[in-house]
Motif scaffolding. Structure first.
Motif, PDB file in Angstrom:
ATOM      1  N   SER A   1      -3.650 -36.677 -18.653  1.00  0.00           N
ATOM      2  CA  SER A   1      -5.069 -36.545 -18.322  1.00  0.00           C
ATOM      3  C   SER A   1      -5.942 -37.128 -19.425  1.00  0.00           C
ATOM      4  CB  SER A   1      -5.397 -35.066 -18.123  1.00  0.00           C
ATOM      5  OG  SER A   1      -6.784 -34.830 -18.204  1.00  0.00           O
ATOM      6  N   PRO A   2      -7.145 -37.616 -19.059  1.00  0.00           N
ATOM      7  CA  PRO A   2      -8.060 -38.117 -20.095  1.00  0.00           C
ATOM      8  C   PRO A   2      -8.575 -37.005 -21.009  1.00  0.00           C
ATOM      9  CG  PRO A   2      -9.152 -38.051 -17.962  1.00  0.00           C
ATOM     10  CD  PRO A   2      -7.706 -37.796 -17.709  1.00  0.00           C
ATOM     11  N   ASP A   3      -8.381 -35.743 -20.618  1.00  0.00           N
ATOM     12  CA  ASP A   3      -8.829 -34.622 -21.436  1.00  0.00           C
ATOM     13  C   ASP A   3      -7.834 -34.284 -22.549  1.00  0.00           C
ATOM     14  OD1 ASP A   3     -11.099 -34.321 -19.822  1.00  0.00           O
ATOM     15  OD2 ASP A   3     -10.009 -33.044 -18.408  1.00  0.00           O
ATOM     16  N   GLU A   4      -6.636 -34.851 -22.484  1.00  0.00           N
ATOM     17  CA  GLU A   4      -5.630 -34.575 -23.497  1.00  0.00           C
ATOM     18  C   GLU A   4      -5.862 -35.431 -24.734  1.00  0.00           C
ATOM     19  OE1 GLU A   4      -1.486 -33.951 -22.071  1.00  0.00           O
ATOM     20  OE2 GLU A   4      -2.261 -34.720 -20.175  1.00  0.00           O
ATOM     21  N   GLU A   5      -5.422 -34.909 -25.867  1.00  0.00           N
ATOM     22  CA  GLU A   5      -5.509 -35.651 -27.124  1.00  0.00           C
ATOM     23  C   GLU A   5      -4.271 -36.532 -27.295  1.00  0.00           C
ATOM     24  OE1 GLU A   5      -7.995 -35.707 -29.307  1.00  0.00           O
ATOM     25  OE2 GLU A   5      -9.197 -34.300 -28.122  1.00  0.00           O
ATOM     26  N   GLY A   6      -4.446 -37.686 -27.934  1.00  0.00           N
ATOM     27  CA  GLY A   6      -3.307 -38.529 -28.294  1.00  0.00           C
ATOM     28  C   GLY A   6      -2.612 -39.169 -27.113  1.00  0.00           C
ATOM     29  N   ILE A   7      -3.407 -39.676 -26.151  1.00  0.00           N
ATOM     30  CA  ILE A   7      -2.811 -40.319 -24.978  1.00  0.00           C
ATOM     31  C   ILE A   7      -3.274 -41.773 -24.871  1.00  0.00           C
ATOM     32  CG2 ILE A   7      -2.752 -38.096 -23.811  1.00  0.00           C
ATOM     33  CD1 ILE A   7      -4.932 -40.613 -22.176  1.00  0.00           C
ATOM     34  N   ILE A   8      -2.464 -42.585 -24.201  1.00  0.00           N
ATOM     35  CA  ILE A   8      -2.827 -43.981 -23.910  1.00  0.00           C
ATOM     36  C   ILE A   8      -2.265 -44.344 -22.543  1.00  0.00           C
ATOM     37  CG2 ILE A   8      -0.769 -44.982 -24.976  1.00  0.00           C
ATOM     38  CD1 ILE A   8      -4.262 -46.514 -25.282  1.00  0.00           C
ATOM     39  N   ILE A   9      -3.026 -45.138 -21.803  1.00  0.00           N
ATOM     40  CA  ILE A   9      -2.568 -45.666 -20.523  1.00  0.00           C
ATOM     41  C   ILE A   9      -2.438 -47.170 -20.659  1.00  0.00           C
ATOM     42  CG2 ILE A   9      -2.964 -45.818 -18.035  1.00  0.00           C
ATOM     43  CD1 ILE A   9      -2.663 -42.958 -19.034  1.00  0.00           C
ATOM     44  N   PHE A  10      -1.206 -47.681 -20.505  1.00  0.00           N
ATOM     45  CA  PHE A  10      -0.967 -49.120 -20.497  1.00  0.00           C
ATOM     46  C   PHE A  10      -1.073 -49.624 -19.060  1.00  0.00           C
ATOM     47  CE2 PHE A  10       2.148 -48.718 -24.329  1.00  0.00           C
ATOM     48  CZ  PHE A  10       1.073 -48.682 -25.211  1.00  0.00           C
ATOM     49  N   VAL A  11      -1.770 -50.746 -18.862  1.00  0.00           N
ATOM     50  CA  VAL A  11      -1.935 -51.323 -17.531  1.00  0.00           C
ATOM     51  C   VAL A  11      -1.522 -52.785 -17.559  1.00  0.00           C
ATOM     52  CG1 VAL A  11      -3.508 -51.692 -15.591  1.00  0.00           C
ATOM     53  CG2 VAL A  11      -3.925 -49.801 -17.178  1.00  0.00           C
ATOM     54  N   CYS A  12      -0.673 -53.196 -16.612  1.00  0.00           N
ATOM     55  CA  CYS A  12      -0.327 -54.606 -16.481  1.00  0.00           C
ATOM     56  C   CYS A  12       0.107 -54.893 -15.048  1.00  0.00           C
ATOM     57  CB  CYS A  12       0.782 -54.995 -17.447  1.00  0.00           C
ATOM     58  SG  CYS A  12       0.992 -56.798 -17.593  1.00  0.00           S
ATOM     59  N   GLY A  13      -0.496 -55.910 -14.460  1.00  0.00           N
ATOM     60  CA  GLY A  13      -0.176 -56.276 -13.087  1.00  0.00           C
ATOM     61  C   GLY A  13      -1.068 -57.416 -12.635  1.00  0.00           C
TER      62      GLY A  13
ATOM     63  N   TYR B   1     -11.408 -41.729 -18.094  1.00  0.00           N
ATOM     64  CA  TYR B   1     -10.668 -42.308 -19.205  1.00  0.00           C
ATOM     65  C   TYR B   1     -11.600 -43.192 -20.028  1.00  0.00           C
ATOM     66  CZ  TYR B   1      -6.250 -40.789 -17.101  1.00  0.00           C
ATOM     67  OH  TYR B   1      -5.231 -40.040 -16.592  1.00  0.00           O
ATOM     68  N   LYS B   2     -11.474 -43.102 -21.340  1.00  0.00           N
ATOM     69  CA  LYS B   2     -12.319 -43.858 -22.258  1.00  0.00           C
ATOM     70  C   LYS B   2     -11.634 -45.172 -22.653  1.00  0.00           C
ATOM     71  CE  LYS B   2     -14.027 -39.508 -24.205  1.00  0.00           C
ATOM     72  NZ  LYS B   2     -13.152 -38.669 -23.351  1.00  0.00           N
ATOM     73  N   PRO B   3     -12.415 -46.161 -23.124  1.00  0.00           N
ATOM     74  CA  PRO B   3     -11.813 -47.450 -23.510  1.00  0.00           C
ATOM     75  C   PRO B   3     -10.672 -47.319 -24.511  1.00  0.00           C
ATOM     76  CG  PRO B   3     -14.185 -47.667 -23.394  1.00  0.00           C
ATOM     77  CD  PRO B   3     -13.880 -46.214 -23.200  1.00  0.00           C
ATOM     78  N   GLU B   4     -10.764 -46.382 -25.442  1.00  0.00           N
ATOM     79  CA  GLU B   4      -9.695 -46.232 -26.429  1.00  0.00           C
ATOM     80  C   GLU B   4      -8.458 -45.560 -25.842  1.00  0.00           C
ATOM     81  OE1 GLU B   4     -12.709 -42.844 -27.155  1.00  0.00           O
ATOM     82  OE2 GLU B   4     -12.736 -44.968 -26.607  1.00  0.00           O
ATOM     83  N   GLN B   5      -8.542 -45.101 -24.588  1.00  0.00           N
ATOM     84  CA  GLN B   5      -7.395 -44.472 -23.932  1.00  0.00           C
ATOM     85  C   GLN B   5      -6.699 -45.415 -22.944  1.00  0.00           C
ATOM     86  OE1 GLN B   5      -9.586 -41.052 -22.317  1.00  0.00           O
ATOM     87  NE2 GLN B   5      -8.391 -39.717 -23.661  1.00  0.00           N
ATOM     88  N   VAL B   6      -7.215 -46.620 -22.806  1.00  0.00           N
ATOM     89  CA  VAL B   6      -6.660 -47.571 -21.830  1.00  0.00           C
ATOM     90  C   VAL B   6      -6.430 -48.906 -22.522  1.00  0.00           C
ATOM     91  CG1 VAL B   6      -7.038 -48.801 -19.652  1.00  0.00           C
ATOM     92  CG2 VAL B   6      -7.854 -46.430 -19.918  1.00  0.00           C
ATOM     93  N   TYR B   7      -5.220 -49.432 -22.405  1.00  0.00           N
ATOM     94  CA  TYR B   7      -4.915 -50.759 -22.957  1.00  0.00           C
ATOM     95  C   TYR B   7      -4.515 -51.676 -21.808  1.00  0.00           C
ATOM     96  CZ  TYR B   7      -3.425 -54.541 -25.918  1.00  0.00           C
ATOM     97  OH  TYR B   7      -3.317 -55.783 -26.510  1.00  0.00           O
ATOM     98  N   LYS B   8      -5.277 -52.771 -21.651  1.00  0.00           N
ATOM     99  CA  LYS B   8      -5.027 -53.745 -20.584  1.00  0.00           C
ATOM    100  C   LYS B   8      -4.246 -54.925 -21.170  1.00  0.00           C
ATOM    101  CE  LYS B   8      -9.618 -52.604 -18.699  1.00  0.00           C
ATOM    102  NZ  LYS B   8     -10.922 -53.127 -18.226  1.00  0.00           N
ATOM    103  N   PHE B   9      -3.003 -55.098 -20.756  1.00  0.00           N
ATOM    104  CA  PHE B   9      -2.185 -56.193 -21.250  1.00  0.00           C
ATOM    105  C   PHE B   9      -2.635 -57.529 -20.652  1.00  0.00           C
ATOM    106  CE2 PHE B   9       0.578 -52.776 -22.505  1.00  0.00           C
ATOM    107  CZ  PHE B   9       1.156 -53.247 -23.659  1.00  0.00           C
TER     108      PHE B   9
END
Length: 281
Positions: free
Chosen positions: A235-247, A273-281
């Protein structure tokens, strides 16, 4: 069509062989290398193995990074350039492997690699600074992965670093992987083994968009959506998370906004989700 083979890069255990940026055998100038072998792994995809200029050393690719391929084709004699993320690790010496999905004439480079090139033919590669992506070891407790098609390739790099190291700080990695149908899931055998061997840390949920209604598929159908993200990813409410996206581009647009934009749009943006929680490959 003949039966499909299995590439060594799509088998075996996760293997963390990390090197810092700047050691890749490819630099900012295109270098010509040979196609050593090609293994068709599905009706629409293959693994291609290329030589390296220094056959006594590995590619030296930092995790995660990609390279740029350039080839002259009959339809584009000036040369077409596309980025690709190797799936082999730095344990492999003298060569490197790419997982390629051929979309027919709509993708000149993938068709060139999967169909037109003969063993011994040459192609050019280079690496520029923008090809160096987010780097392992990753400082996150939980990682979510939103994947479509060959978007799997940077995730394989990341998973080698996470699952192949006892020092990785990740508590869990959850992947939502979108494919057209059951026969089109790239790297499924590899993912099946890793989810079994690393069941305490790694999970994969396949989502099929065009699976025939009368098939025996018991998994998810349709497209990756808010409900599946809520169910499987941190969840975006959790600390220390990242979402990787590629497609493919439509996936970015729907789930997180265009890859080129730092801001988070689409479903992930709506979910907070905040920008620092999402990485777009």
């Amino acid at each position: 069509m003949s039966s499909f083979g299995t590439s060594p890069s799509l088998t075996g255990k996760p293997n963390a062989v990390l090197v810092p940026p700047g050691q890749c055998q490819f630099n900012e100038d295109f270098q010509s290398v040979k196609l050593l072998e090609r293994t068709h792994v599905s009706p629409t995809s293959c693994v291609v193995r290329f030589s390296l200029s220094d056959e006594s050393k590995p590619l030296g690719l930092s995790t995660c990074s990609c390279v740029l391929a350039k080839a002259k084709t009959a339809k584009d004699p000036e040369g077409v350039i596309r980025p690709y993320t190797p799936i082999s690790t730095n344990e492999q010496v003298g060569s490197f492997d790419l997982l390629i999905k051929s979309y027919g004439d709509d993708s000149l480079m993938s068709k060139h690699m999967c169909q037109d090139m003969a063993v011994g033919d040459t192609i050019e590669f280079k690496q520029i600074p923008v090809n160096i992506k987010i780097q392992a070891p990753f400082p996150y407790k939980k990682v979510g992965m939103l994947v479509g098609g060959t978007g799997l390739t940077p995730m394989v790099q990341a998973l080698h670093a996470i699952l192949g190291s006892s020092d990785a700080p990740q508590e869990s990695v959850a992947m939502l992987y979108g494919s057209r149908d059951a026969g089109d899931i790239l790297g499924k055998d590899l993912l099946d083994v890793w989810t079994k061997d690393c069941a305490d840390k790694f999970s994969v949920t396949h989502v099929l968009s065009h699976e025939p209604n009368d098939s025996d598929w018991k998994g998810e159908r349709g497209f990756i959506n808010k409900e599946l993200i809520q169910k499987h990813l941190p969840s975006p409410d959790e600390e220390g998370i990242i979402i990787f996206v590629c497609g493919p581009p439509p996936m970015y647009n729907a789930l997180c906004g265009p890859r080129e934009e730092k801001e988070v749009g689409g479903v992930l943006g709506e979910m907070g989700y905040k920008p620092e929680q999402v990485y777009k490959f």
